[in-house]
Scaffold this active site. Structure first.
Site, short mmCIF file in Angstrom:
data_model
loop_
_atom_site.label_atom_id
_atom_site.label_comp_id
_atom_site.label_asym_id
_atom_site.label_seq_id
_atom_site.Cartn_x
_atom_site.Cartn_y
_atom_site.Cartn_z
N GLY A 71 0.80 -1.23 0.00
CA GLY A 71 0.00 0.00 0.00
C GLY A 71 0.83 1.27 0.00
O GLY A 71 0.33 2.33 0.36
N SER A 72 2.09 1.19 -0.46
CA SER A 72 2.91 2.41 -0.43
C SER A 72 2.44 3.43 -1.47
O SER A 72 2.52 4.64 -1.24
CB SER A 72 4.40 2.09 -0.62
OG SER A 72 4.67 1.66 -1.92
N HIS A 130 1.56 0.06 -13.23
CA HIS A 130 2.37 -1.14 -13.53
C HIS A 130 3.84 -0.72 -13.51
O HIS A 130 4.20 0.31 -14.10
CB HIS A 130 1.99 -1.70 -14.90
CG HIS A 130 2.72 -2.95 -15.23
ND1 HIS A 130 2.40 -4.17 -14.65
CD2 HIS A 130 3.79 -3.18 -16.03
CE1 HIS A 130 3.23 -5.09 -15.11
NE2 HIS A 130 4.08 -4.52 -15.95
N ASP A 179 -3.03 -5.46 -17.65
CA ASP A 179 -2.08 -4.44 -18.13
C ASP A 179 -2.32 -4.00 -19.58
O ASP A 179 -1.37 -3.68 -20.30
CB ASP A 179 -0.63 -4.95 -18.01
CG ASP A 179 -0.32 -5.42 -16.60
OD1 ASP A 179 -0.78 -4.77 -15.65
OD2 ASP A 179 0.40 -6.43 -16.46
N LEU A 184 -7.99 -9.98 -11.24
CA LEU A 184 -8.60 -9.39 -12.44
C LEU A 184 -9.87 -8.64 -12.07
O LEU A 184 -10.59 -9.03 -11.15
CB LEU A 184 -8.96 -10.49 -13.44
CG LEU A 184 -7.92 -10.87 -14.49
CD1 LEU A 184 -8.52 -11.89 -15.45
CD2 LEU A 184 -7.41 -9.67 -15.26
#
Ligand code: GRF
Length: 210
Positions: free
Chosen positions: A14-15, A122, A163, A105
């Site tokens: 969660g950064s 990503h 992606d 997904l």
């Protein structure tokens, strides 16, 4: 400026979410963090949401198993997990869904429920080094093995293929010959933290139209 009502989907640390929270607190980004959902009850994202007093939920195949034959057939496209995510985010008035290290997904129904306003980050320069299996250190290992001299991060709109959606923003970082996947991951993560907020600011001020 349009205020964004953000709902986060996270599986790990969660950064990226925390970096966005900090920008909201500093007044750099006009947004509210409405809710955080994780498939992983031990994720750092849940811990961070707790600390920040943000409503948080754990939703996964165990908490929301598929029941009917059609649910099972539609697994990962329109299953109970996605239905629950939609319910929670609607309850909290989310208008933009932010995937930040979410490993599952997303269904077309979820995308439609938020009018396509579902974003992902990503840790590579898509369209290369993305797709199924390209997550975590696998991505950086593939970049190093391919002897790339640059990598980076990409923010894109989410569609039901990993992606694959329209690219909204990218940042490049160099890849050095002695990089390990861990070192490269760290260099990219620092840039991710800036790129996500910068992109959301552009969405809020109308520079990027979703
Ligand atoms: C980031 O590298 C992101 O690009 C990828 O997963 C990682 C999540 O990190 N999708 P964190 O949970 O935000 O710390």
């Amino acid at each position: 400026m349009q205020k964004l009502n953000l709902g986060f989907l996270c599986s790990h640390g969660g950064s990226n979410m925390q970096a966005i929270i900090e920008n909201v607190k500093k007044g750099n980004l006009l947004a509210e963090i409405c809710a955080v959902i994780s498939n992983n009850h031990q994720s750092g994202a849940i811990e961070k949401a707790q600390k920040e007093n943000i409503p948080y939920y754990v939703v996964n195949e165990k908490t929301h198993p598929n029941e009917s034959v059609s649910d099972i057939k539609n697994n990962a496209t329109n299953n109970k997990v996605n239905q629950e995510i939609i319910r929670i985010f609607k309850l909290h008035n989310v208008d933009t869904v932010i995937l930040a290290g979410y490993m599952k997904l997303i269904s077309q129904s979820l995308i439609d429920a938020f009018n396509g306003r579902v974003l992902n980050i990503h840790p590579a320069l898509l369209p290369r080094f993305g797709g199924k299996g390209m997550y975590g250190l696998n991505v950086h290992k593939a970049v190093i093995d391919a002897k790339e001299t640059k990598s980076g991060a990409t923010i894109h709109i989410v569609n039901p293929i990993y992606d694959d959606g329209k690219i909204l923003a990218q940042v490049e970082v160099p890849v050095f010959t002695d990089d390990t996947p861990e070192i490269l991951a760290e260099r990219i993560l620092k840039e991710e933290h800036k790129l996500y907020s910068a992109t959301l600011i552009k969405i809020s001020n109308g520079e990027i139209i979703l």
